[in-house]
Enzyme design. Structure first.
Site, PDB file in Angstrom:
ATOM      1  N   HIS A  42     -16.698  11.347   3.559  1.00 34.49           N
ATOM      2  CA  HIS A  42     -15.679  12.184   2.911  1.00 34.49           C
ATOM      3  C   HIS A  42     -14.399  12.074   3.732  1.00 34.49           C
ATOM      4  O   HIS A  42     -14.328  12.554   4.861  1.00 34.49           O
ATOM      5  CB  HIS A  42     -16.187  13.639   2.875  1.00 34.49           C
ATOM      6  CG  HIS A  42     -15.283  14.586   2.145  1.00 34.49           C
ATOM      7  ND1 HIS A  42     -15.637  15.887   1.885  1.00 34.49           N
ATOM      8  CD2 HIS A  42     -14.035  14.439   1.617  1.00 34.49           C
ATOM      9  CE1 HIS A  42     -14.645  16.500   1.233  1.00 34.49           C
ATOM     10  NE2 HIS A  42     -13.664  15.632   1.075  1.00 34.49           N
ATOM     11  N   THR A 100     -17.666  21.432   1.606  1.00 32.99           N
ATOM     12  CA  THR A 100     -17.309  21.589   0.195  1.00 32.99           C
ATOM     13  C   THR A 100     -18.060  22.789  -0.381  1.00 32.99           C
ATOM     14  O   THR A 100     -19.283  22.810  -0.355  1.00 32.99           O
ATOM     15  CB  THR A 100     -17.701  20.317  -0.579  1.00 32.99           C
ATOM     16  OG1 THR A 100     -17.356  19.186   0.216  1.00 32.99           O
ATOM     17  CG2 THR A 100     -16.988  20.250  -1.899  1.00 32.99           C
ATOM     18  N   HIS A 190     -25.977  18.542  -1.408  1.00 30.26           N
ATOM     19  CA  HIS A 190     -25.426  19.681  -0.681  1.00 30.26           C
ATOM     20  C   HIS A 190     -26.535  20.628  -0.231  1.00 30.26           C
ATOM     21  O   HIS A 190     -27.249  21.183  -1.060  1.00 30.26           O
ATOM     22  CB  HIS A 190     -24.379  20.472  -1.463  1.00 30.26           C
ATOM     23  CG  HIS A 190     -23.321  21.015  -0.538  1.00 30.26           C
ATOM     24  ND1 HIS A 190     -23.526  22.107   0.237  1.00 30.26           N
ATOM     25  CD2 HIS A 190     -22.098  20.535  -0.209  1.00 30.26           C
ATOM     26  CE1 HIS A 190     -22.460  22.311   0.990  1.00 30.26           C
ATOM     27  NE2 HIS A 190     -21.578  21.359   0.742  1.00 30.26           N
TER      28      HIS A 190
END
Ligand code: PXP
Length: 236
Positions: A42, A100, A190
């Site tokens: 990322h 995130t 996630h």
């Protein structure tokens, strides 16, 4: 279910001392040698972990699939078109967040996303949208021309009771089936770890998971090859 390894936190550790080690590029090579199906990084606006040099070197060495997570900004689009990752995953990004936090609000940014995805496609880069496992964002993702969706498993990973976990698994299973029905390829990620993937891996419509924190945390203790192999064994 395949495993893509997110190497961001190798860079976090490196940057903690402003050193050159450990190197996320080395980590990516070792994770691939241990059987990972893809490498994820990322590139954040503030470059808090992965930086531009890492991304370019990762592009040069990754032989499986390089998935670039990024915010849908002009700066990132130019970088992606230049570097040409195998996949771009669009995520929401806030400066103050630790990681995130939620899925993309695809409804709010629908018109802008459509041309953004089309631009990437024109340069041969498929797009994945990181979204909540609900009908509306999945239908919008299909309408926008995304090739992939990444279902957000943050809620699933935080639930404690058997009933809550069961309900969230049902929600994810339904979402994945809807995505497939609409012609999308479905991945997820996630908060997944060595405990909560045990039940999760049975969702047949999800082809791959993207795992960072738990895997890199284990890698700090047992090495990234062992950590990757153990996760692949759990997912298979
Ligand atoms: N997928 C996306 C879109 C993410 O933003 C992240 C976190 O960088 C992950 C997967 C991996 O999450 P975790 O580090 O909790 O495994």
């Amino acid at each position: 279910m395949r495993l893509a390894v997110n190497v961001d936190h190798i860079a976090t550790l490196r940057n903690a001392r402003k050193e050159t080690d450990p190197d996320p590029v080395h980590a990516a090579v070792l994770a691939e040698l241990a059987g990972a199906s893809g490498i994820v990084c990322h590139l954040r606006e503030d470059r808090r972990h992965i930086n531009d040099r890492d991304l370019r070197l990762l592009r040069a060495v990754v032989k499986t699939k390089l998935d670039l997570e990024m915010a849908a900004t002009d700066e990132m689009k130019h970088i992606a078109i230049d570097v040409k990752p195998d996949l771009v995953t669009l995520v929401p990004e806030k400066r103050e967040e630790l990681t995130t936090e939620g899925g993309l609000d695809v409804k709010k940014v629908r018109p802008a996303l459509k041309s953004y995805i089309a631009d990437l496609k024109q340069h041969g880069i498929p797009t994945s949208l990181f979204i909540e496992p609900d009908d509306e964002p999945i239908c919008i993702a299909a309408e926008l021309g995304a090739e992939f969706i990444e279902l957000h498993t943050g809620k699933y990973s935080r639930l404690k009771t058997h009933a809550d976990v069961h309900n969230e698994l049902l929600r994810l299973r339904r979402a994945a089936a809807l995505g497939r029905k609409l012609g999308l390829r479905v991945v997820a990620g996630h908060g997944l770890n060595y405990r909560n993937v045990e039940e999760f891996k049975f969702i047949a419509d999800i082809e791959e998971v993207s795992i960072g924190h738990a895997l890199i945390a284990r890698a700090a203790l047992v090495g990234i090859e062992t950590a990757t192999r153990e996760m692949i064994r759990l997912l298979s």
